[in-house]
Design a protein around this motif. Sequence first.
Motif, mmCIF file in Angstrom:
data_model
loop_
_atom_site.group_PDB
_atom_site.id
_atom_site.type_symbol
_atom_site.label_atom_id
_atom_site.label_comp_id
_atom_site.label_asym_id
_atom_site.label_seq_id
_atom_site.Cartn_x
_atom_site.Cartn_y
_atom_site.Cartn_z
ATOM 1 N N ASN A 1 2.440 5.261 28.562
ATOM 2 C CA ASN A 1 3.410 6.323 28.273
ATOM 3 C C ASN A 1 2.739 7.509 27.581
ATOM 4 O OD1 ASN A 1 6.428 6.748 28.455
ATOM 5 N ND2 ASN A 1 6.096 7.268 26.311
ATOM 6 N N LEU A 2 1.854 7.215 26.620
ATOM 7 C CA LEU A 2 1.126 8.297 25.944
ATOM 8 C C LEU A 2 0.221 9.044 26.921
ATOM 9 C CD1 LEU A 2 0.121 6.545 22.602
ATOM 10 C CD2 LEU A 2 1.837 8.325 22.907
ATOM 11 N N LYS A 3 -0.419 8.315 27.812
ATOM 12 C CA LYS A 3 -1.330 8.933 28.779
ATOM 13 C C LYS A 3 -0.568 9.840 29.739
ATOM 14 C CE LYS A 3 -4.731 7.728 32.322
ATOM 15 N NZ LYS A 3 -5.403 6.612 33.028
ATOM 16 N N VAL A 4 0.573 9.371 30.240
ATOM 17 C CA VAL A 4 1.370 10.189 31.169
ATOM 18 C C VAL A 4 1.860 11.446 30.470
ATOM 19 C CG1 VAL A 4 3.544 10.253 32.442
ATOM 20 C CG2 VAL A 4 2.029 8.293 32.671
ATOM 21 N N ARG A 5 2.367 11.313 29.257
ATOM 22 C CA ARG A 5 2.866 12.483 28.533
ATOM 23 C C ARG A 5 1.730 13.459 28.217
ATOM 24 N NH1 ARG A 5 7.649 12.769 26.104
ATOM 25 N NH2 ARG A 5 6.779 13.884 24.316
ATOM 26 N N PHE A 6 0.569 12.935 27.881
ATOM 27 C CA PHE A 6 -0.530 13.809 27.461
ATOM 28 C C PHE A 6 -1.182 14.511 28.646
ATOM 29 C CE2 PHE A 6 -5.032 14.381 26.111
ATOM 30 C CZ PHE A 6 -4.803 15.269 25.088
ATOM 31 N N LEU A 7 -1.438 13.785 29.712
ATOM 32 C CA LEU A 7 -2.178 14.366 30.832
ATOM 33 C C LEU A 7 -1.274 15.082 31.828
ATOM 34 C CD1 LEU A 7 -4.812 11.578 31.601
ATOM 35 C CD2 LEU A 7 -5.092 13.653 30.263
ATOM 36 N N GLU A 8 -0.146 14.483 32.168
ATOM 37 C CA GLU A 8 0.701 15.078 33.198
ATOM 38 C C GLU A 8 1.644 16.139 32.645
ATOM 39 O OE1 GLU A 8 2.698 12.152 35.484
ATOM 40 O OE2 GLU A 8 0.874 11.033 35.967
ATOM 41 N N SER A 9 2.210 15.878 31.472
ATOM 42 C CA SER A 9 3.178 16.833 30.911
ATOM 43 C C SER A 9 2.601 17.685 29.794
ATOM 44 C CB SER A 9 4.407 16.076 30.379
ATOM 45 O OG SER A 9 5.003 15.327 31.399
ATOM 46 N N ASN A 10 1.353 17.391 29.381
ATOM 47 C CA ASN A 10 0.710 18.144 28.291
ATOM 48 C C ASN A 10 1.523 18.094 27.002
ATOM 49 O OD1 ASN A 10 -1.320 18.774 30.037
ATOM 50 N ND2 ASN A 10 -0.687 20.891 30.383
ATOM 51 N N HIS A 11 2.162 16.949 26.750
ATOM 52 C CA HIS A 11 2.903 16.745 25.509
ATOM 53 C C HIS A 11 2.005 15.980 24.544
ATOM 54 C CE1 HIS A 11 6.853 16.964 27.987
ATOM 55 N NE2 HIS A 11 6.380 18.155 27.679
ATOM 56 N N ILE A 12 1.730 16.595 23.406
ATOM 57 C CA ILE A 12 0.812 15.958 22.457
ATOM 58 C C ILE A 12 1.556 15.128 21.424
ATOM 59 C CG2 ILE A 12 -0.851 17.803 22.778
ATOM 60 C CD1 ILE A 12 -0.050 18.883 20.034
ATOM 61 N N GLU B 1 8.918 8.778 28.313
ATOM 62 C CA GLU B 1 9.981 8.964 27.342
ATOM 63 C C GLU B 1 9.435 9.561 26.041
ATOM 64 O OE1 GLU B 1 13.413 8.543 27.236
ATOM 65 O OE2 GLU B 1 13.043 8.613 29.375
ATOM 66 N N ASN B 2 10.337 10.275 25.339
ATOM 67 C CA ASN B 2 9.952 10.877 24.062
ATOM 68 C C ASN B 2 9.667 9.827 22.998
ATOM 69 O OD1 ASN B 2 10.250 13.404 25.132
ATOM 70 N ND2 ASN B 2 12.346 13.667 24.401
ATOM 71 N N ASP B 3 10.360 8.713 23.062
ATOM 72 C CA ASP B 3 10.245 7.673 22.038
ATOM 73 C C ASP B 3 9.765 6.396 22.701
ATOM 74 O OD1 ASP B 3 10.430 6.025 19.866
ATOM 75 O OD2 ASP B 3 12.389 6.768 19.228
ATOM 76 N N LEU B 4 8.693 5.852 22.162
ATOM 77 C CA LEU B 4 8.143 4.631 22.755
ATOM 78 C C LEU B 4 9.103 3.456 22.622
ATOM 79 C CD1 LEU B 4 4.449 4.905 21.501
ATOM 80 C CD2 LEU B 4 5.345 5.497 23.738
ATOM 81 N N THR B 5 9.953 3.491 21.596
ATOM 82 C CA THR B 5 10.898 2.381 21.432
ATOM 83 C C THR B 5 12.010 2.413 22.466
ATOM 84 O OG1 THR B 5 12.169 3.690 19.834
ATOM 85 C CG2 THR B 5 10.460 2.240 18.972
ATOM 86 N N ALA B 6 12.098 3.478 23.260
ATOM 87 C CA ALA B 6 13.082 3.515 24.343
ATOM 88 C C ALA B 6 12.621 2.714 25.546
ATOM 89 C CB ALA B 6 13.343 4.969 24.768
ATOM 90 N N LEU B 7 11.346 2.315 25.548
ATOM 91 C CA LEU B 7 10.835 1.506 26.657
ATOM 92 C C LEU B 7 11.452 0.117 26.599
ATOM 93 C CD1 LEU B 7 7.067 2.503 26.401
ATOM 94 C CD2 LEU B 7 8.795 3.475 27.912
ATOM 95 N N SER B 8 11.742 -0.393 27.760
ATOM 96 C CA SER B 8 12.358 -1.718 27.792
ATOM 97 C C SER B 8 11.348 -2.799 27.424
ATOM 98 C CB SER B 8 12.923 -1.975 29.183
ATOM 99 O OG SER B 8 13.506 -3.245 29.235
ATOM 100 N N TYR B 9 10.128 -2.707 27.988
ATOM 101 C CA TYR B 9 9.068 -3.643 27.651
ATOM 102 C C TYR B 9 8.163 -2.970 26.635
ATOM 103 C CZ TYR B 9 10.662 -6.070 31.838
ATOM 104 O OH TYR B 9 11.424 -6.709 32.763
#
Length: 1821
Positions: free
Chosen positions: A88-99, A71-79
């Motif tokens: 979430n940061l790792k998935v966005r950074f490595l898989e989607s290349n979103h910094i 997700e774009n916003d960590l506060t959207a996570l349920s837990y």
Amino acid sequence: MSVSELYSKYTRVWIPDPEEVWRSAELIKDYKEGEKSLQLKLEDETIQEYPVDVQKNQLPFLRNPDILVGENDLTALSYLHEPAVLHNLKVRFLESNHIYTYCGIVLVAINPYEQLPIYGQDVIYAYSGQNMGDMDPHIFAVAEEAYKQMARDEKNQSIIVSGESGAGKTVSAKYAMRYFATVGGSANETNIEEKVLASSPIMEAIGNAKTTRNDNSSRFGKYIQIGFDKRYHIIGANMRTYLLEKSRVVFQADDERNYHIFYQLCAAASVPEFKELALTCAEDFFYTSQGGDTSIEGIDDAEDFEKTRQAFTLLGVRESHQISIFKIIASILHLGNVEIKSERDGDSCSISPQDEHLNNFCQLLGVEHSQMMHWLCHCKLVTTSETYVKTMSLQQVVNARNALAKHIYAQLFAWIVEHINKALHTFHKQHSFIGVLDIYGFETFEVNSFEQFCINYANEKLQQQFNSHVFKLEQEEYMKEQIPWTLIDFYDNQPCIDLIEAKLGILDLLDEECKVPKGTDQNWAQKLYDRHSSSQHFQKPRMSNTSFIVVHFADKVEYHSDGFLEKNRDTVNEEQINILKASKFPLVTDLFNDDKDPSPATTTSGKGSSKINVRSARPPVKASNKEHKKTVGHQFRTSLHLLMDTLNATTPHYVRCIKPNDEKLPFHFDPRRAVQQLRACGVLETIRISAAGYPSRWAYHDFFNRYRVLIKKHELANTDKKAICKSVLENLIKDPDKFQFGRTKIFFRAGQVAYLEKLRADKFRAATIMIQKTVRGWLQKVKYRRLKRATLTLQRYCRGHLARRLAEHLRQTRAALVFQKQYRMHRARLAYQRVHRAAVVIQAFTRGMFVRRIYHQVLMEHKATIIQKHVRGWMARRHFQRLRDAAIVIQCAFRRLKAKQELKALKIEARSAEHLKRLNVGMENKVVQLQRKIDDQNKEFKTLSEQLSVVTSTHAMEVGKLKKELAQYQQSQGVDTSLRLQEEVESLRTELQKAHSERKVLEDAHTREKDELRKRVADLEQENALLKDEKEQLNNQILCQSKDGFAENSVKENLMKDLEEERTRYQNLVKEYSQLEQRYDNLQDEMTIIKQTPGHRRNPSNQSSLESDSNYPSISTSEIGDTEDALQPVDEIGLEKAAMDMTVFLKLQKRVRELEQERKKLQVQLEKREQQDSKKVQVDPPKNDIDLDQDADLAYNSLKRQELESENKKLKNDLNELRKAVADQATQNNSTHSSPDSYSLLLNQLKLANEELEVRKEEVLILRTQIMSADQRRLAGKSMEPNINARTSWPNSEKHVDQEDAIEAYHGVCQTNRLLEAQLQAQSREHEEEVESLKAQVEALKEEMDKQQQTFCQTLLLSPEAQVEFGIQQEITRLTNENLDLKELVEKLEKNERKLKKQLKIYMKKVQDLEAAQALAQSESRRDELTRQVTVQRKEKNFQGMLEYHKEDEALLIRNLVTDLKPQMLSGTVPCLPAYILYMCIRHADYVNDDLKVHSLLTATINGIKKVLKKHNDDFEMTSFWLSNTCRLLHCLKQYSGDEGFMTQNTAKQNEHCLKNFDLTEYRQVLSDLSIQIYQQLIKISEGVLQPMIVSAMLENESIQGLSGVKPTGYRKRSSSKMDGDNSYCLEAIIRQMNSFHTVMCEQGLDPEIIQQVFKQLFYMINAVTLNNLLLRKDVCSWSTGMQLRYNISQLEEWLRGRNLHQSGAVQTMEPLIQAAQLLQLKKKTQEDAEAICSLCTSLSTQQIVKILNLYTPLNEFEERVTVAFIRTIQAQLQERNDPQQLLLDFKHMFPVLFPFNPSSLTMDSIHIPACLKLEFLNEV
């Protein structure tokens, strides 16, 4: 929700891991409360038992559903917990290349260690104006949010960028400033935004260095305030710096470098202007070579040095000051290389006088060499009684030298910052500002010293401010939503801050120890132990007495006290400073002066501050008065308090930079380093504060859309969605504390959204299982039925096989029996046959003998019978022939009689109408007409028969008499008649023979022609064969040439591309020119405003009513126009239907022939007219010279005549207007007709008026002749005044005829002669025309006679029946033509009748007015009859398509026709009417050869159009109106330029309207450039209208209901998630707007080619904006969005086809968006899928394809994500593409516009000027 429900089988959890920090696992067994362990299965399939602390009930963290991961916003996570954030940061950074990722109000930025294409101008424009939650996380989104809040709330903003060294703080701050510079821009021409950006390379050069963690690490903190005015344009900036790392100047660790400026200067040492610096490479200097490698991979220091110099120049630093700065920097390098030699005693040192580096140091700084050499090795000790000069040891000298170098660099750094602030200073009043804080993050090393202590102290203060701000925002959110507020505990680090800065804190004790004469670091550490040992945040290490530990908010840090006092004091040898003060260079002297203001800088947080403070936050160091000098710690504390005051007075925005690994590897993620920084930068604290309350928040509308599957059917009947949500949640979640209902949102505790997602997934899973169960059952049933059918088929075939085998056996048995039977029978039959043959032979011979005997007897009898037969037959035939001959003679006579009777009947029948009906089916109407004609003839026949009966009776009597006479004559001439008959028979025979001979001749001719035709056919076949061979050869040649032509086509394509690029560059230059022109106008306006006194001035506006008699009153109709109107329905009906109506077809044929004849006549007349004109030019006599007085008199008389003619024209115009009014009235009252008496009366009055007019003309002629004769008498010297009175009745005969009267009379005679000559020429022309028309009639009759002769010859060759049929057809055709002629004649007569009626009504009213006027003026005319002047009226000429105006009326013309004209005034008139009027004015100026008038008119027109467009720069209708008029004026200048290339489609009449004297090619270019500017303004207006609609309509609006799913959003809710937002648009809104644009442009007559280019540009903009938004938003990259896009694009394509714009190329511009939509819908798993994507997405670049695949988001957990391996496969297959590096499309790109030549079909003389334009001063020529 109990623990057993949460921790059930298959639930995924996070467990600690020493390598990866947190590791995912899955429960393989349900957990029950009280159990001491969990049974887990790791991702590598290993089983692990995880212990659980039962007392503390510390279970492992639950993992979020896959649908929420990424997700774009960590506060959207349920837990919300640490492992969820890290994953979430790792998935966005490595898989989607979103910094970038949001974490509530914080933007987390991970350094990719790679250049990414996401910071271009196109990305800035994409984020500009967008809400922060609408787009993917980005530094530009934070900057836009700050800019928007500053403008909306009118409150100052701050962006706080923090992080470790190497995390990317400087880059983030730089990009934020670039965003403000681009979006804000400067309000004037100072280019302040460029100066703000130019400060970055300077500060990087003097303040950044390479470290082990970062190649461009900022070694100081800075806070940049960017000031804005009331319109939110940048007006200035100010920079504060904090804690420069001075120690780096003299020391660098391994693999580190000094500040960049040193290496840049060494790289430029070879430049001639820097020869005096005496620099070499960086390895040769001690201060730049301690770290080892002096270069950075990928960095060119020489190139960076040029950028630094350019930045200095842009900021206004003079060249001399730059050289001085570089000298000071070079002197520091030379100072570091000064060789210091220790003496033998070890207590003193010396420097060689010939030391090259010391000489260079003194020369560069302009100081005394001997003094500097002395005081580098000595120091001065001052006591109360005397002063001592003491030598220093080697280490002391080195320390003093290093301190001097650090001090020089620090002073230079402060001076550069001060001058940067001066360059960014503004005198305008500042309205607000945005501050960007780029400051060091929390640091901890193995050895931590004074610098780390200050950095961590600053981070403590910033963390405190951050915590309070987050807490405040949470409280405001709860208060706004009316949620009961409960106190949330959060970490308060005020005790730690008090430990550092409070009274007797660490800094106070440090300053106190610095004041002690013999203070040491150990004494200070001991005081700390004694004072703060009881504090929670202070600890003493066990193994050290010189270190201390401070417990910071992020971690415990152990500080070594060694060097604290020295760094805090920052002392320098005073004598060395005094030497520098005495420098001969002013800049060096300024650096070390004591008269600087040491007061700290003040903040500018207040709204009313008038300017930005340009003083650095760090006060300059005072070398003298050591007891009053402020320590470094005190200065830092003061500046930090000042910074916190500024930040507290602004709205903060936080950017936390994370360093993913220490090796600086691109896109490599080290979880341990990341967690360490997340804990230090406060992100996890934000998560903790959010998780303590209600972190998950849903709008009612979004919650309803997401979880409507959990709602029962009867609950959906309620229309209130809020009530439905409440009832559903109360049923699903039993604990009321787990959620709260706000005013617009629902608030959930942590984990509740995951529970709802689980329920939703269970619901979907149950439905899926039900569907799968049903489908699988159906499949099994189908399979069973298929197997059953197969089994039955196999059984049937097997049984059939067995039955066939049994039947075969039975058949074979029966066949054997048959074979036996037949064989036995055959043997018996052979024996029998032998016996039978013997008996038969015997019988045969016996019987033959008896038969032969009988035969001979019968033969004799037969011969006798034959003889009898022949004799009897001959006799019978003879008798039969006789009878038959008699019967034939009788039959012939009888048949001849019958045949005659039948022939007579057939002839009668052939003449009857019934027969004609059978022969001519379909001609009933014509036959009826013929029948009527026959009836008339029968009537005539009856009358004639009656007459004939009378005649026959008389004739019978005469015949009787003649018979008697004939009998007598025959008796006398009987012998002669027989001879005469014989002669006639012979003559008939000879004629018959001739006929036979002619027939033979014709047959021979026929055979010869047949043979010739056969030969001709053979020849043609041979030629055909030859032609086929040639065709094959040509085809081969064409194939060969096509190969060569391919290369030529490629060359042509390249040339066309070059042409398009050149056209684009040219139009961009035109655009820049228009922008510069706009700036110039703005400056002129400002100058006029400054010069003039303030006041309100209003321009006059002319308004007129919109009245029009018809749609196009300026077009005059003609016969050709009527014909075209008549032909138009035929074209609309179609050729097939039109051909069915024979009458219409014949009528059209005749009309075409008539038009062809008229064309020939007009052509002949045109040729004659040209001949006459040429003759007139040749025979034109030369003008006679006249005296000056006579010229004056002639001029006076001509003026008089012109006045009379103008009055005559006015009267005619009034008459025409009156005629129009009466005609309109007549059309309205068309049903009522005047009586014949009124018409006859009106005709009589007209005749009387015409007769009176003729009488007046005769009187004028008589008077002219009398004046002429009087003039002749006067010239002859005969005074005949009394005789004249006696002989003539001239009223003015008694007056003396002077010279003026004679001249006037002479001119009158000349005019009468011209009139007579014109009448004579007109009569001769009429005579010639009549002769030509008669000749044409004779030729037409000859042609018709020839045709009739041909038809007559053809009919002679036909059979009698065919001749009758052909004759009837000819008669029908003739009658049809006559009928058509009569119909046309009737139509013409009716039309003339209507015209005459209208004219009679007009004349009736006019005559009545004239009668009234004459009745009033009779007396006056009688009195003035003797004195009135006589003038000869000119013959009225036709309008020549030219408009004349006086020079003084030009301003009025431009005002009425351009400046004050509104497009609504011309609705219903000819499109582009102003352009036609302007051209007619230009044409008249050309006709009179007035170049100044042409220049003035065109210049005024162009300036007027520019003024109107500037005034209405946002009015689409006005811009489109003037674009169409400018293009039409340009077309007119081309069409009537006289250039043959533009005159190919002109008529002869239009060619007469060409310009004669001037070549306006340059003005055509100016108009073309003006058209380009107007076109660009039109595109800008239309794009401005459409752009706010595009994203909402194309991506967010549900054009297909129920496709899109709503996912949980975070803290930053999407602006479009509001249920009925004001800013939401649908696709119909875009289509309606484009319909409006299209209608306006079509109504205003804009060329279709330009309209196509407009919509091509608009569709490109729709494509670019939509695709850019798609590439920057993760929430819309889904399968459903692809379906919505496909539907929306198809709707747009259908609209294009409906408007006939599909050929414009607009669809091709949408190709990238179409392919993006298809990419979202394609399967993304296998290698074949990757190949299909690569072959399909040809219009998308590799980056765009990979970006969409990275952004692709499943809408639910049943859809799989795109794997990283699949994306790598795509990248590998697309490596060969040479795609541009740009990610986003340039939505501001504008295609070059073309204005194709489009000539007008109108002629200038057919254009009428409506009265609403108020152009009465224009005269028609």
